[in-house]
Write an enzyme that holds these catalytic residues in place. Structure first.
Site, PDB file in Angstrom:
ATOM      1  N   SER A 149      -1.206  37.013 -12.992  1.00  0.00           N
ATOM      2  CA  SER A 149      -1.365  36.666 -11.582  1.00  0.00           C
ATOM      3  C   SER A 149      -0.471  37.545 -10.700  1.00  0.00           C
ATOM      4  O   SER A 149      -0.593  38.771 -10.716  1.00  0.00           O
ATOM      5  CB  SER A 149      -1.078  35.172 -11.391  1.00  0.00           C
ATOM      6  OG  SER A 149      -1.489  34.732 -10.122  1.00  0.00           O
ATOM      7  N   ASP A 306     -12.357  32.007 -10.859  1.00  0.00           N
ATOM      8  CA  ASP A 306     -11.106  32.517 -10.304  1.00  0.00           C
ATOM      9  C   ASP A 306     -11.422  33.420  -9.121  1.00  0.00           C
ATOM     10  O   ASP A 306     -12.223  34.353  -9.242  1.00  0.00           O
ATOM     11  CB  ASP A 306     -10.361  33.305 -11.398  1.00  0.00           C
ATOM     12  CG  ASP A 306      -9.009  33.826 -10.956  1.00  0.00           C
ATOM     13  OD1 ASP A 306      -8.584  33.545  -9.826  1.00  0.00           O
ATOM     14  OD2 ASP A 306      -8.371  34.542 -11.753  1.00  0.00           O
ATOM     15  N   HIS A 336      -8.263  30.405 -13.308  1.00  0.00           N
ATOM     16  CA  HIS A 336      -7.015  31.102 -13.001  1.00  0.00           C
ATOM     17  C   HIS A 336      -5.812  30.322 -13.516  1.00  0.00           C
ATOM     18  O   HIS A 336      -5.696  29.107 -13.324  1.00  0.00           O
ATOM     19  CB  HIS A 336      -6.862  31.309 -11.490  1.00  0.00           C
ATOM     20  CG  HIS A 336      -5.668  32.138 -11.158  1.00  0.00           C
ATOM     21  ND1 HIS A 336      -5.664  33.513 -11.247  1.00  0.00           N
ATOM     22  CD2 HIS A 336      -4.419  31.786 -10.767  1.00  0.00           C
ATOM     23  CE1 HIS A 336      -4.475  33.974 -10.916  1.00  0.00           C
ATOM     24  NE2 HIS A 336      -3.688  32.944 -10.626  1.00  0.00           N
TER      25      HIS A 336
END
Length: 366
Positions: A149, A306, A336
């Site tokens: 991320s 996501d 995600h």
């Protein structure tokens, strides 16, 4: 809600409160691993706190592989010291027989861009020094940089910078990016449109993370959401538009029937107030082709559910077009952040599936 109330009363920033709650209710439990316990020690690399995970010494005293890992959390949450990331790094160290350096970079609101980037770059460059690698018995030819991320964002940006520094004697052999956030140019890619209300990371939350990172005014959130900051009349954005044309970079299965959202007239003052929106240290997907050609062999993991799916897929395609050896590992039923959720009560099959694939690629290529 509690964090926002405290923030409203000006008792503290709600992100500080949220991080406090995360750390307070941390699970403090680890998956069992097959070998002897992994040695974990805290250190400081060029002024940046890190946690180093070392596997047991081998009998033949051979050099180990090395992985620099940068945690996610929107540049604002989590820590190298939370159980979810401790667990991931322990499993990596054990499975790969590698030294894993987990970087504890400073977080929003105490630090804003580019401080997180500078922390990650300084710690990584320190670890890459030959004498430091020798101290940890790491093979300088077998080092990867990785992150998930926002950590994937930092890993990609650091890798780009390292590739341009001619005086470095050691460079990463690989980069591995887990559902990375790589651009703030277009908040209407197909995955942003498809997953705009997806739990864990809906579109408005990702925009807020960017605004926190850049110390921007949150009144600009709607303008960003409709791409006013990169409208056709915003001159600063014109030269970057061709680098992020998702209609040519994404496969049909990702594009589906979604249409580009391109404003004719917008607000150039947004980029003037937040120039980091077009700074490749913050948005590595916008790097030029010459920089991309210098990148090492790359792994990109994306998830269907996501908003950031297309960030990773477009970066993989641009790297491939630049001649880089790239593996795009896409998971159709995952979301995600899923890879770190391997501990009860948030132990999801998606986590074990993605983590296994990620570690397998590292094991085969590092």
């Amino acid at each position: 809600m509690l964090g926002h109330l405290i923030h409203y009363l000006r008792l503290s920033h709600h992100l500080i409160v949220l991080n406090y709650l995360i750390n307070t209710f941390d699970l403090y439990q680890l998956e069992s691993i097959s070998s002897e316990d992994i040695k974990a020690t805290d250190a400081v690399f060029d002024g940046v706190e890190v946690r180093v995970f070392e596997p047991p010494a081998r009998g033949d005293e051979s050099l180990k592989r090395g992985v620099v890992y940068i945690h996610g959390g929107g540049w604002a949450l989590a820590s190298a010291r939370t159980s979810l990331y401790i667990n991931l790094c322990r499993i990596m160290a054990d499975s790969l027989k590698a030294v894993v350096v987990s970087i504890e970079y400073r977080l929003v609101p105490q630090a804003r861009f580019p401080e997180q980037y500078h922390d990650a770059l300084r710690a990584t460059k320190h670890f890459l020094q030959p004498d430091v690698l020798a101290e940890y018995s790491v093979d300088p030819r077998r080092i990867a940089i990785s992150g998930d991320s926002a950590g994937g964002n930092l890993a990609a940006a650091v890798c780009q910078q390292l590739s341009k520094e001619e005086d470095l004697t050691v460079r990463p052999k690989l980069q591995a990016l887990i559902y990375p956030v790589l651009q703030a140019f277009d908040f209407n890619t197909p995955s942003y449109q498809q997953n705009r209300n997806m739990p864990v990371l809906p579109r408005h939350v990702m925009i807020n993370y960017w605004l926190y990172y850049f110390n921007g005014n949150h009144n600009l959130a709607h303008a960003l959401l409709i791409n006013n900051h990169t409208a056709l009349d915003v001159g600063q954005a014109l030269s970057f538009r061709g680098r992020l044309n998702w209609t040519s970079l994404l496969p049909p299965s990702f594009k589906k029937d979604y249409k580009p959202v391109v404003q004719t007239t917008g607000k150039a003052e947004i980029v003037q107030k937040m120039p980091a929106l077009l700074d490749v240290r913050a948005v590595p997907l916008l790097a030029d082709g010459k920089t991309l050609q210098l990148q090492p062999k790359t792994y990109v993991l994306t998830c269907e559910n996501d908003v950031l799916r297309d960030d990773g897929a477009m970066y993989a395609k641009r790297l491939e077009n630049a001649g880089v050896d790239v593996t795009l590992d896409h998971f159709h039923n995952c979301f995600h952040g899923c890879m770190i959720f391997t501990l009860w009560p948030t132990d999801f099959s998606a986590a074990f599936q993605t983590r296994s694939s990620y570690i397998k690629w590292l094991d085969e290529n590092l």
